[in-house]
Design a protein around this motif. Sequence first.
Motif, PDB file in Angstrom:
ATOM      1  N   MET A 250       0.846  -1.214   0.000  1.00  0.00           N
ATOM      2  CA  MET A 250       0.000   0.000   0.000  1.00  0.00           C
ATOM      3  C   MET A 250       0.871   1.251   0.000  1.00  0.00           C
ATOM      4  O   MET A 250       1.827   1.358   0.756  1.00  0.00           O
ATOM      5  N   GLU A 251       0.533   2.212  -0.879  1.00  0.00           N
ATOM      6  CA  GLU A 251       1.315   3.433  -0.964  1.00  0.00           C
ATOM      7  C   GLU A 251       1.153   4.267   0.301  1.00  0.00           C
ATOM      8  O   GLU A 251       0.091   4.320   0.898  1.00  0.00           O
ATOM      9  N   LYS A 252       2.260   4.922   0.652  1.00  0.00           N
ATOM     10  CA  LYS A 252       2.255   5.769   1.835  1.00  0.00           C
ATOM     11  C   LYS A 252       1.470   7.035   1.564  1.00  0.00           C
ATOM     12  O   LYS A 252       1.611   7.671   0.528  1.00  0.00           O
ATOM     13  N   LEU A 253       0.645   7.425   2.533  1.00  0.00           N
ATOM     14  CA  LEU A 253      -0.172   8.626   2.408  1.00  0.00           C
ATOM     15  C   LEU A 253       0.682   9.855   2.677  1.00  0.00           C
ATOM     16  O   LEU A 253       1.437   9.904   3.650  1.00  0.00           O
ATOM     17  N   THR A 254       0.602  10.869   1.802  1.00  0.00           N
ATOM     18  CA  THR A 254       1.371  12.104   1.955  1.00  0.00           C
ATOM     19  C   THR A 254       0.431  13.301   1.895  1.00  0.00           C
ATOM     20  O   THR A 254      -0.738  13.185   1.511  1.00  0.00           O
ATOM     21  N   LEU A 255       0.965  14.467   2.245  1.00  0.00           N
ATOM     22  CA  LEU A 255       0.166  15.688   2.204  1.00  0.00           C
ATOM     23  C   LEU A 255      -0.286  16.021   0.791  1.00  0.00           C
ATOM     24  O   LEU A 255      -1.335  16.648   0.592  1.00  0.00           O
ATOM     25  N   ASN A 256       0.502  15.617  -0.192  1.00  0.00           N
ATOM     26  CA  ASN A 256       0.143  15.891  -1.584  1.00  0.00           C
ATOM     27  C   ASN A 256      -1.168  15.217  -1.980  1.00  0.00           C
ATOM     28  O   ASN A 256      -1.860  15.678  -2.892  1.00  0.00           O
ATOM     29  N   ASP A 257      -1.489  14.132  -1.289  1.00  0.00           N
ATOM     30  CA  ASP A 257      -2.732  13.431  -1.598  1.00  0.00           C
ATOM     31  C   ASP A 257      -3.960  14.244  -1.200  1.00  0.00           C
ATOM     32  O   ASP A 257      -5.063  13.970  -1.678  1.00  0.00           O
ATOM     33  N   PHE A 258      -3.766  15.231  -0.330  1.00  0.00           N
ATOM     34  CA  PHE A 258      -4.874  16.057   0.140  1.00  0.00           C
ATOM     35  C   PHE A 258      -4.964  17.401  -0.579  1.00  0.00           C
ATOM     36  O   PHE A 258      -5.867  18.181  -0.295  1.00  0.00           O
ATOM     37  N   LYS A 259      -4.053  17.661  -1.513  1.00  0.00           N
ATOM     38  CA  LYS A 259      -4.005  18.975  -2.162  1.00  0.00           C
ATOM     39  C   LYS A 259      -5.039  19.193  -3.259  1.00  0.00           C
ATOM     40  O   LYS A 259      -5.519  20.320  -3.433  1.00  0.00           O
ATOM     41  N   PRO A 260      -5.396  18.183  -4.033  1.00  0.00           N
ATOM     42  CA  PRO A 260      -6.389  18.421  -5.094  1.00  0.00           C
ATOM     43  C   PRO A 260      -7.688  18.996  -4.538  1.00  0.00           C
ATOM     44  O   PRO A 260      -8.156  18.584  -3.458  1.00  0.00           O
ATOM     45  N   ARG A 261      -8.263  19.930  -5.271  1.00  0.00           N
ATOM     46  CA  ARG A 261      -9.480  20.612  -4.818  1.00  0.00           C
ATOM     47  C   ARG A 261     -10.614  19.619  -4.569  1.00  0.00           C
ATOM     48  O   ARG A 261     -11.349  19.737  -3.579  1.00  0.00           O
ATOM     49  N   ALA A 262     -10.759  18.639  -5.436  1.00  0.00           N
ATOM     50  CA  ALA A 262     -11.838  17.666  -5.297  1.00  0.00           C
ATOM     51  C   ALA A 262     -11.692  16.856  -4.011  1.00  0.00           C
ATOM     52  O   ALA A 262     -12.685  16.525  -3.353  1.00  0.00           O
ATOM     53  N   VAL A 263     -10.444  16.566  -3.636  1.00  0.00           N
ATOM     54  CA  VAL A 263     -10.201  15.804  -2.410  1.00  0.00           C
ATOM     55  C   VAL A 263     -10.564  16.641  -1.199  1.00  0.00           C
ATOM     56  O   VAL A 263     -11.231  16.164  -0.270  1.00  0.00           O
ATOM     57  N   ARG A 264     -10.130  17.893  -1.190  1.00  0.00           N
ATOM     58  CA  ARG A 264     -10.420  18.769  -0.050  1.00  0.00           C
ATOM     59  C   ARG A 264     -11.923  19.014   0.092  1.00  0.00           C
ATOM     60  O   ARG A 264     -12.458  19.055   1.198  1.00  0.00           O
ATOM     61  N   LYS A 265     -12.597  19.161  -1.036  1.00  0.00           N
ATOM     62  CA  LYS A 265     -14.041  19.367  -0.997  1.00  0.00           C
ATOM     63  C   LYS A 265     -14.750  18.111  -0.498  1.00  0.00           C
ATOM     64  O   LYS A 265     -15.702  18.200   0.295  1.00  0.00           O
ATOM     65  N   ALA A 266     -14.278  16.958  -0.938  1.00  0.00           N
ATOM     66  CA  ALA A 266     -14.873  15.697  -0.489  1.00  0.00           C
ATOM     67  C   ALA A 266     -14.687  15.513   1.016  1.00  0.00           C
ATOM     68  O   ALA A 266     -15.588  15.032   1.710  1.00  0.00           O
ATOM     69  N   ILE A 267     -13.512  15.887   1.526  1.00  0.00           N
ATOM     70  CA  ILE A 267     -13.252  15.779   2.966  1.00  0.00           C
ATOM     71  C   ILE A 267     -14.177  16.707   3.745  1.00  0.00           C
ATOM     72  O   ILE A 267     -14.726  16.329   4.789  1.00  0.00           O
ATOM     73  N   LEU A 268     -14.376  17.923   3.233  1.00  0.00           N
ATOM     74  CA  LEU A 268     -15.276  18.872   3.890  1.00  0.00           C
ATOM     75  C   LEU A 268     -16.705  18.335   3.918  1.00  0.00           C
ATOM     76  O   LEU A 268     -17.378  18.392   4.956  1.00  0.00           O
ATOM     77  N   ILE A 269     -17.166  17.806   2.789  1.00  0.00           N
ATOM     78  CA  ILE A 269     -18.516  17.255   2.726  1.00  0.00           C
ATOM     79  C   ILE A 269     -18.652  16.084   3.692  1.00  0.00           C
ATOM     80  O   ILE A 269     -19.650  15.959   4.404  1.00  0.00           O
ATOM     81  N   SER A 270     -17.636  15.231   3.719  1.00  0.00           N
ATOM     82  CA  SER A 270     -17.647  14.083   4.633  1.00  0.00           C
ATOM     83  C   SER A 270     -17.722  14.543   6.088  1.00  0.00           C
ATOM     84  O   SER A 270     -18.466  13.976   6.902  1.00  0.00           O
ATOM     85  N   LEU A 271     -16.971  15.586   6.405  1.00  0.00           N
ATOM     86  CA  LEU A 271     -16.977  16.108   7.774  1.00  0.00           C
ATOM     87  C   LEU A 271     -18.350  16.650   8.135  1.00  0.00           C
ATOM     88  O   LEU A 271     -18.851  16.424   9.252  1.00  0.00           O
ATOM     89  N   VAL A 272     -18.988  17.355   7.198  1.00  0.00           N
ATOM     90  CA  VAL A 272     -20.338  17.876   7.433  1.00  0.00           C
ATOM     91  C   VAL A 272     -21.320  16.729   7.648  1.00  0.00           C
ATOM     92  O   VAL A 272     -22.187  16.788   8.525  1.00  0.00           O
ATOM     93  N   LEU A 273     -21.176  15.661   6.864  1.00  0.00           N
ATOM     94  CA  LEU A 273     -22.045  14.494   7.017  1.00  0.00           C
ATOM     95  C   LEU A 273     -21.927  13.892   8.410  1.00  0.00           C
ATOM     96  O   LEU A 273     -22.932  13.550   9.040  1.00  0.00           O
ATOM     97  N   TYR A 274     -20.698  13.783   8.877  1.00  0.00           N
ATOM     98  CA  TYR A 274     -20.491  13.183  10.201  1.00  0.00           C
ATOM     99  C   TYR A 274     -20.910  14.115  11.334  1.00  0.00           C
ATOM    100  O   TYR A 274     -21.423  13.657  12.362  1.00  0.00           O
ATOM    101  N   PHE A 275     -20.690  15.425  11.152  1.00  0.00           N
ATOM    102  CA  PHE A 275     -21.176  16.370  12.160  1.00  0.00           C
ATOM    103  C   PHE A 275     -22.701  16.357  12.197  1.00  0.00           C
ATOM    104  O   PHE A 275     -23.314  16.510  13.257  1.00  0.00           O
TER     105      PHE A 275
END
Length: 215
Positions: A1-26
Amino acid sequence: MEKLTLNDFKPRAVRKAILISLVLYFGKIFCGSSVIIGFAGIVLKNVGTEMNLEVAAVISTSMFIPSIFILFFLVDSWGRRWIIVLSALLTAVFYIPIAIMARFRHLWHIHDSFGIIFLGVVYCTTSMGVGNLPMQLSAEILPPKVRSTVCSTNMMIAWLGKFTLAYIFIPVCESVGMDVMIWCFVVSCFLEAVFLLKYFPETKGKTYDEIVKIL
């Protein structure tokens, strides 16, 4: 399994998906379903229910069982976006009479069935979306590489949030009134519905690559 890096979180779609996921859980936390179910007897007492509270609580909580089976059908027929939005919106709407009954129960006599039914309907609306879908929807919009990390983190946040809410629920209700807590749940559900209506994409029948393009 590839190591997770900060670059994996940089794409706009990824950051938006994380925000939406956080809202769902909140939303899963602050829709209030966990404390409303956990303290069903106390809630029913506060809305003026006079019958045996244990019996009333069993009746109201049992109403959510059919909604679990209905959810499986609706998610595939209606799609994810409208189910989660309507769940949040209807939960907010059906909380309102509970808040009103909790505040003004001393001014008029309300038949026991009203509190039991409205509480049962809230169980149904939360279980058909905001209470049960955050994990599935998060998995659909998050990229595979960050999915497990983000979902496990959000689950931990949700667990801690529910624990904290359960811990403070009774003291806060005794201090400011249960209706104030219910109104907080109303606002939370309404804001979640507005946010998801604007930002959550329909994921039904789409691959992750197609979802990324509309995030």
